[in-house]
Every structure is written in C-alpha cells, then in structure tokens.
Design a protein around this motif. Sequence first.
Motif, short mmCIF file in Angstrom:
data_model
loop_
_atom_site.label_atom_id
_atom_site.label_comp_id
_atom_site.label_asym_id
_atom_site.label_seq_id
_atom_site.Cartn_x
_atom_site.Cartn_y
_atom_site.Cartn_z
N GLN A 128 40.55 55.87 1.46
CA GLN A 128 41.28 56.15 0.22
C GLN A 128 40.88 57.47 -0.43
OE1 GLN A 128 40.99 53.08 -2.80
NE2 GLN A 128 43.12 53.41 -3.34
N TYR A 129 39.62 57.85 -0.35
CA TYR A 129 39.20 59.09 -1.01
C TYR A 129 39.76 60.34 -0.31
CZ TYR A 129 35.55 60.45 2.35
OH TYR A 129 34.87 60.86 3.47
N LEU A 130 40.36 60.17 0.87
CA LEU A 130 40.90 61.30 1.62
C LEU A 130 42.43 61.41 1.52
CD1 LEU A 130 38.65 61.04 4.78
CD2 LEU A 130 38.62 62.87 3.06
N ILE A 131 43.05 60.67 0.62
CA ILE A 131 44.51 60.68 0.50
C ILE A 131 45.04 62.10 0.30
CG2 ILE A 131 46.45 60.03 -0.99
CD1 ILE A 131 45.06 57.28 -1.31
N LYS A 132 44.51 62.85 -0.63
CA LYS A 132 45.01 64.21 -0.91
C LYS A 132 44.85 65.12 0.31
CE LYS A 132 46.24 63.74 -5.19
NZ LYS A 132 47.63 63.43 -5.38
N PHE A 133 43.74 64.95 1.03
CA PHE A 133 43.50 65.73 2.24
C PHE A 133 44.63 65.48 3.24
CE2 PHE A 133 41.57 65.82 6.55
CZ PHE A 133 41.25 67.16 6.62
N TYR A 134 44.94 64.22 3.52
CA TYR A 134 45.98 63.90 4.50
C TYR A 134 47.37 64.25 3.97
CZ TYR A 134 42.46 61.69 7.40
OH TYR A 134 41.36 61.47 8.18
N GLU A 135 47.59 64.15 2.67
CA GLU A 135 48.87 64.58 2.11
C GLU A 135 49.11 66.06 2.38
OE1 GLU A 135 49.69 61.47 -1.58
OE2 GLU A 135 48.53 63.30 -1.99
N SER A 136 48.05 66.86 2.43
CA SER A 136 48.21 68.29 2.69
C SER A 136 48.70 68.56 4.12
CB SER A 136 46.89 69.04 2.43
OG SER A 136 45.94 68.79 3.44
N PHE A 137 48.68 67.54 4.97
CA PHE A 137 49.20 67.65 6.34
C PHE A 137 50.54 66.92 6.49
CE2 PHE A 137 44.70 68.47 6.85
CZ PHE A 137 44.72 69.62 7.61
N GLY A 138 51.16 66.56 5.37
CA GLY A 138 52.49 65.96 5.40
C GLY A 138 52.51 64.44 5.47
N PHE A 139 51.36 63.79 5.35
CA PHE A 139 51.33 62.33 5.36
C PHE A 139 51.65 61.79 3.98
CE2 PHE A 139 48.82 63.32 9.08
CZ PHE A 139 49.17 62.34 9.97
N GLN A 140 52.30 60.62 3.96
CA GLN A 140 52.64 59.95 2.71
C GLN A 140 52.12 58.52 2.77
OE1 GLN A 140 56.91 60.40 2.59
NE2 GLN A 140 56.74 62.32 1.47
N ILE A 141 51.68 58.02 1.63
CA ILE A 141 51.19 56.64 1.55
C ILE A 141 52.31 55.68 1.91
CG2 ILE A 141 50.33 54.86 -0.02
CD1 ILE A 141 48.93 57.11 -1.59
N ASP A 142 51.98 54.69 2.72
CA ASP A 142 52.96 53.68 3.13
C ASP A 142 52.28 52.32 3.11
OD1 ASP A 142 55.44 52.73 4.07
OD2 ASP A 142 54.68 52.69 6.12
N GLY A 143 52.11 51.77 1.93
CA GLY A 143 51.48 50.46 1.81
C GLY A 143 50.43 50.45 0.72
N GLU A 144 49.85 49.29 0.56
CA GLU A 144 48.84 49.07 -0.48
C GLU A 144 47.44 49.32 0.08
OE1 GLU A 144 49.68 48.25 -3.67
OE2 GLU A 144 51.75 48.51 -2.97
N MET A 145 46.51 49.53 -0.83
CA MET A 145 45.12 49.70 -0.45
C MET A 145 44.61 48.41 0.19
SD MET A 145 41.66 49.07 -1.15
CE MET A 145 41.62 48.30 -2.74
N TYR A 146 43.78 48.54 1.21
CA TYR A 146 43.15 47.39 1.86
C TYR A 146 41.71 47.76 2.19
CZ TYR A 146 44.06 50.01 6.18
OH TYR A 146 44.10 50.97 7.15
N LEU A 147 40.88 46.77 2.38
CA LEU A 147 39.50 47.01 2.77
C LEU A 147 39.36 46.89 4.28
CD1 LEU A 147 37.47 45.08 0.05
CD2 LEU A 147 37.80 47.55 0.25
N GLU A 148 38.75 47.88 4.88
CA GLU A 148 38.42 47.83 6.30
C GLU A 148 36.92 48.06 6.39
OE1 GLU A 148 39.23 50.55 10.17
OE2 GLU A 148 41.02 49.84 9.13
N ASP A 149 36.22 47.05 6.84
CA ASP A 149 34.76 47.12 6.93
C ASP A 149 34.14 47.47 5.57
OD1 ASP A 149 34.75 46.54 9.74
OD2 ASP A 149 35.37 48.62 10.07
N GLY A 150 34.75 46.96 4.49
CA GLY A 150 34.23 47.17 3.15
C GLY A 150 34.58 48.50 2.53
N ILE A 151 35.37 49.32 3.20
CA ILE A 151 35.75 50.65 2.70
C ILE A 151 37.24 50.65 2.37
CG2 ILE A 151 35.91 53.11 3.29
CD1 ILE A 151 33.52 52.68 5.17
#
Length: 166
Positions: A128-151
């Motif tokens: 989640q803390y890298l959302i802006k980083f990936y948005e700079s490469f054209g990615f868009q959020i598609d779904g709700e936040m979830y925990l994977e291995d506590g992150i």
Amino acid sequence: MLKCSVMTGSVLRFTCKYFEELTLHELYEIMVLRQVVFAVEQDCPYLDADGKDLKCWHLMGRNEAGKLFAYARLLPEGVSYPGYASIGRVVSSPEARGMGAGRQLMQAAMAQMPLLFPSLPIRIGAQQYLIKFYESFGFQIDGEMYLEDGIPHVEMVREHNAAIGL
C-alpha cells in the motif's frame, strides 16, 4: 529460449532470463536478496519459494561491480491472475536505496512486459505505501486493501501493456 533485451541505466545494467536459463549463482543471489528484504528487513516470515519462479522471467539489475541491486519476476498470464500478466517480487537492495534503483527496475520491467506478453494487461499486488510509485507507471487501484503476510496491499492494474517513455 528467447532472452529479454539488455538495458543499461545510469546505475544498473539489466538482464532478463527465463528460469531454466538462470545459473545456480544467479538463483542464489536472487533468493538472498528476496530473503534479506522481504523476510528479514520487513520481518515477514513467509514461503518465498511458491512454485511460480519456475514459470517466470527473472529481471536482474546489477551495479557496475556486478552485484545484484534490483530484481523482479515477470509472470505470464494465469500464473498469478487469470487474464493478466504480472510483475512480482519487486525488490531493491538496501545498498541501492536512494539511488533510483526501484524506478530503473520498474522502467526495465515495463519495457520487457510488452515484448514477453504482448497485448496483455498487467495486474500487480502492491504494498500500500507504494501506490503513488506504481501509479507513476500507469497502474490504477483495482480493489480494496487486503493484508498479505500482515502487510497492507492493494491490487493495481495497467490495462495498456505497451512500453512507456523510458
């Protein structure tokens, strides 16, 4: 087998190999880097050897001395998500932080994806803390936040799989 192109950045030189093309030394370096960051640094015990590596391309970024500083695996359609190619295990060495290694790694990955998986959209599971980083490469959020291995993570999609301005 087809090899990904080689790309040289201001700091890192990238190569990309299919699993069977990796040398034992390269595989060991990849596993060490992933464990240092994901298991030790992020204090997240999980099974890294998930079986997907065997079906993936492995993008490696090395510094001038040849040390592995950045890595990502490029996954064909269906390995992680039906109908999507994916980029996973995106990682840069603690020694490479602040040098733009992560940005160079994603630029190299985005240059390879349309060559390996033409016309396929890309889906990733981003911390989640890298959302802006990936948005700079054209990615868009598609779904709700979830925990994977506590992150906290969120799925992101890039519908148009074409090389971006590098």
